[in-house]
Design a protein around this motif. Structure first.
Motif, PDB file in Angstrom:
ATOM      1  N   GLU A   1       0.878  -1.168   0.000  1.00  0.00           N
ATOM      2  CA  GLU A   1       0.000   0.000   0.000  1.00  0.00           C
ATOM      3  C   GLU A   1       0.918   1.222   0.000  1.00  0.00           C
ATOM      4  O   GLU A   1       1.574   1.520   0.999  1.00  0.00           O
TER       5      GLU A   1
ATOM      6  N   ASN B   1       0.279   4.261   0.110  1.00  0.00           N
ATOM      7  CA  ASN B   1      -0.148   5.372   0.966  1.00  0.00           C
ATOM      8  C   ASN B   1       0.006   5.080   2.453  1.00  0.00           C
ATOM      9  O   ASN B   1      -0.312   5.920   3.279  1.00  0.00           O
TER      10      ASN B   1
ATOM     11  N   ARG C   1       2.023   4.450   6.063  1.00  0.00           N
ATOM     12  CA  ARG C   1       3.219   4.987   6.704  1.00  0.00           C
ATOM     13  C   ARG C   1       4.363   3.987   6.551  1.00  0.00           C
ATOM     14  O   ARG C   1       4.143   2.788   6.503  1.00  0.00           O
TER      15      ARG C   1
ATOM     16  N   THR D   1       4.207   8.230   3.793  1.00  0.00           N
ATOM     17  CA  THR D   1       3.756   7.205   2.838  1.00  0.00           C
ATOM     18  C   THR D   1       4.949   6.370   2.385  1.00  0.00           C
ATOM     19  O   THR D   1       6.089   6.857   2.345  1.00  0.00           O
TER      20      THR D   1
ATOM     21  N   LYS E   1       6.750   7.908  -0.626  1.00  0.00           N
ATOM     22  CA  LYS E   1       7.753   8.930  -0.329  1.00  0.00           C
ATOM     23  C   LYS E   1       9.043   8.305   0.179  1.00  0.00           C
ATOM     24  O   LYS E   1      10.137   8.792  -0.118  1.00  0.00           O
TER      25      LYS E   1
END
Length: 98
Positions: free
Chosen positions: A5, A7, A9, A31, A34
């Motif tokens: 996923e 998105n 953390r 995310t 990132k």
């Protein structure tokens, strides 16, 4: 390739080997996408050798991070085209298995 996923953390550990990366500690990202972008575009290439990205209860190594970056599921525009280079040991094992 394993899916994640993008998105969720993520915690990212970077270092020349896992022991070094663990000692340095993690960088937290809002995310996984990132974290992947940072690992591939900002961090030193040698840091992927010992890299681990933790998303939820799953752990991914440097080669997985590079795969996520090249994946069609990666949500950002790619700024560089850097290939993940396996360690000497990994390359040696590949030669043995081929």
């Amino acid at each position: 390739m394993t899916n994640i996923e993008m998105n969720a953390r993520a915690a990212l550990y970077l270092g020349s080997d896992w022991h070094n990366a663990k000692q340095e500690g993690s960088r937290e990202f809002p995310t996984a996408a990132k974290a992947v972008r940072f690992a591939m575009e900002e961090a030193a290439p040698v840091s992927l050798r010992g890299a681990r990205m933790i998303v939820g209860d799953r752990s991914f190594a440097g080669e997985d991070i590079a795969d996520f970056y090249r994946s069609s599921a990666y949500p950002f525009e790619r700024k560089v085209t850097r290939k993940y280079r396996p360690s000497r040991t990994a390359r040696w094992l590949q030669k043995l298995n081929s």
